[in-house]
Design an enzyme around this catalytic site. Structure first.
Site, short mmCIF file in Angstrom:
data_model
loop_
_atom_site.label_atom_id
_atom_site.label_comp_id
_atom_site.label_asym_id
_atom_site.label_seq_id
_atom_site.Cartn_x
_atom_site.Cartn_y
_atom_site.Cartn_z
N ASP A 137 104.10 75.62 3.93
CA ASP A 137 102.69 75.66 3.51
C ASP A 137 102.64 75.84 1.99
OD1 ASP A 137 99.96 75.87 3.43
OD2 ASP A 137 99.85 77.84 4.40
N GLU A 162 103.49 80.10 -2.88
CA GLU A 162 102.24 80.46 -3.56
C GLU A 162 102.59 81.01 -4.93
OE1 GLU A 162 98.73 80.49 -3.02
OE2 GLU A 162 98.86 81.42 -4.99
N ASP A 219 93.87 73.08 -5.42
CA ASP A 219 92.82 73.18 -6.45
C ASP A 219 92.44 71.76 -6.91
OD1 ASP A 219 93.07 75.91 -6.21
OD2 ASP A 219 94.41 76.14 -7.92
N LYS A 245 87.09 68.65 -13.44
CA LYS A 245 86.80 68.05 -14.76
C LYS A 245 87.86 67.02 -15.11
CE LYS A 245 84.33 71.93 -16.67
NZ LYS A 245 84.55 73.27 -17.17
N ASP A 269 88.16 69.24 0.25
CA ASP A 269 86.71 69.12 0.42
C ASP A 269 86.14 68.31 -0.74
OD1 ASP A 269 87.39 71.22 -1.38
OD2 ASP A 269 85.25 71.71 -1.44
N THR A 304 92.07 76.90 7.90
CA THR A 304 92.55 77.84 6.87
C THR A 304 91.35 78.67 6.39
OG1 THR A 304 92.10 76.49 4.92
CG2 THR A 304 94.17 76.04 6.09
N LYS A 305 91.66 79.66 5.60
CA LYS A 305 90.61 80.52 5.05
C LYS A 305 89.61 79.71 4.22
CE LYS A 305 90.39 84.85 2.62
NZ LYS A 305 91.10 86.02 2.15
N PHE A 306 90.13 78.82 3.35
CA PHE A 306 89.24 78.01 2.51
C PHE A 306 88.50 76.97 3.33
CE2 PHE A 306 89.52 79.08 -2.01
CZ PHE A 306 90.45 80.09 -1.95
N GLU A 307 89.15 76.47 4.38
CA GLU A 307 88.47 75.49 5.23
C GLU A 307 87.23 76.13 5.87
OE1 GLU A 307 90.93 73.53 8.10
OE2 GLU A 307 89.21 72.64 9.14
C1 SAM Z 1 91.94 76.74 -2.81
S1 SAM Z 1 93.31 77.77 -2.42
C2 SAM Z 1 93.75 77.27 -0.75
C3 SAM Z 1 94.57 78.30 -0.02
C4 SAM Z 1 94.95 77.95 1.41
N1 SAM Z 1 95.81 76.77 1.45
C5 SAM Z 1 93.73 77.74 2.25
O1 SAM Z 1 93.43 76.58 2.58
O2 SAM Z 1 93.07 78.73 2.60
C6 SAM Z 1 94.63 77.04 -3.37
C7 SAM Z 1 95.85 77.93 -3.38
O3 SAM Z 1 96.92 77.23 -3.99
C8 SAM Z 1 97.53 78.07 -4.96
N2 SAM Z 1 98.09 77.17 -5.96
C9 SAM Z 1 97.41 76.35 -6.79
N3 SAM Z 1 98.25 75.62 -7.54
C10 SAM Z 1 99.49 76.00 -7.18
C11 SAM Z 1 100.79 75.61 -7.60
N4 SAM Z 1 100.94 74.68 -8.54
N5 SAM Z 1 101.85 76.21 -7.04
C12 SAM Z 1 101.69 77.17 -6.08
N6 SAM Z 1 100.48 77.58 -5.63
C13 SAM Z 1 99.40 77.00 -6.17
C14 SAM Z 1 96.41 78.92 -5.48
O4 SAM Z 1 96.87 80.11 -6.11
C15 SAM Z 1 95.64 79.20 -4.18
O5 SAM Z 1 96.14 80.31 -3.48
#
Ligand code: SAM
Length: 195
Positions: free
Chosen positions: A28, A53, A101, A105, A137, A182-185
Site C-alpha cells: 500500500d 508512507e 496527492d 495546480k 477523486d 480507505t479513510k480518504f475514500e
Molecule cells: C490523500 S492521502 C491517502 C491515504 C490513504 N491511501 C487513503 O486512501 O486513506 C495520501 C497519502 O500519501 C502520502 N504520500 C504522499 N506522497 C507520498 C510519497 N511520495 N511517498 C510516500 N507517501 C506519500 C501522504 O503523506 C498521505 O498519507
C-alpha cells in the site's frame, strides 16, 4: 517488529526475511494511518502486507494499528524510490496507490507520483499478472494517469481497466478480493466526489 528500517536505501530487501515467511506480497503506497492496510491484512492472513508512507506521524499511527497483526510491516519512505530501489523484481502481487496527492495546480503537476519512470518501476516489481490499483477523486489526475498508462513502453504487458465509479465495494479482478474503503475514500464519498 512492525516498522521496517532497511539497512540501506539503495539495495533491495528480502521480503521473506522481513516477514519471516514466504507469502504473496501486497504493498500500500502512501498508506496514511494504515487503516486500509490493516483491514486487508486481517482479512487475508495468508498474505504479507507492506505499507509505505513518508510522514513520520502517520507511520507511527499505522504501526500502532498493526501492533497485533503478524502479517503487516510499515516503512517510512518516499514511494517512488522505495518501489524503484527496495522492492525486488517480480516480488509484488498487488500494489495499491489509493488517493495519491493530486497536486491540482499546474505548476505542481511535476510533484505527482505517477510518471513513466514510476510505472516502469511498478512494472519491474510486479509479479507476472500482478495488479496496480489506483483510485483518485480528481478527474484531471485520472485522465493524466490514463494517458501515461496508455503511452508507457511496457504497455504490451499491461491491461488497463477502469472501475465503475459507483461501485462502493470494488474488487481485485485477479484475486476476487473485495477492497474495503480507505479513510480518504470515505471522506471523498461523503463529499459526493466521483471516485
Ligand atoms: C490523500 S492521502 C491517502 C491515504 C490513504 N491511501 C487513503 O486512501 O486513506 C495520501 C497519502 O500519501 C502520502 N504520500 C504522499 N506522497 C507520498 C510519497 N511520495 N511517498 C510516500 N507517501 C506519500 C501522504 O503523506 C498521505 O498519507
Amino acid at each position: 517488529m512492525i516498522e521496517l528500517v532497511p539497512e540501506t536505501c539503495v539495495a533491495a530487501f528480502d521480503p521473506e526475511k522481513i516477514f519471516k515467511r514466504r507469502a504473496p506480497l501486497q504493498v500500500d503506497l502512501g498508506c496514511g494511518d494504515g487503516s486500509f492496510l490493516c483491514e486487508l491484512a486481517q482479512k487475508f492472513p495468508e498474505k504479507n502486507f507492506l505499507g509505505i508512507e513518508r510522514l513520520r506521524g502517520r507511520v507511527a499511527r499505522a504501526c500502532r494499528k498493526a501492533d497485533k497483526i503478524d502479517n503487516v510491516r510499515v516503512l517510512q519512505a518516499e514511494t517512488s524510490s522505495a518501489v524503484r530501489y527496495l522492492l525486488p523484481p517480480e516480488s509484488v502481487e498487488t500494489f495499491y496507490l489509493l488517493f495519491p496527492d493530486p497536486w491540482p495546480k499546474r505548476r505542481h503537476h511535476r510533484r505527482r507520483i505517477v510518471t513513466p519512470e514510476f510505472l516502469n518501476s511498478i512494472h519491474r516489481a510486479l509479479e507476472p499478472d500482478g495488479v496496480l490499483h489506483i483510485a483518485t477523486d480528481y478527474l484531471d489526475y485520472f485522465q493524466h494517469i490514463e494517458r501515461l498508462v496508455r503511452a508507457t513502453p511496457t504497455a504490451p504487458r499491461l491491461r488497463f481497466e477502469i472501475g465503475n465509479p459507483d461501485d462502493v465495494d470494488p474488487f481485485d479482478s485477479r484475486s476476487g478480493q473485495v477492497l474495503p474503503p480507505t479513510k480518504f475514500e470515505k471522506r471523498f464519498r461523503a463529499q459526493g466526489a466521483p471516485i
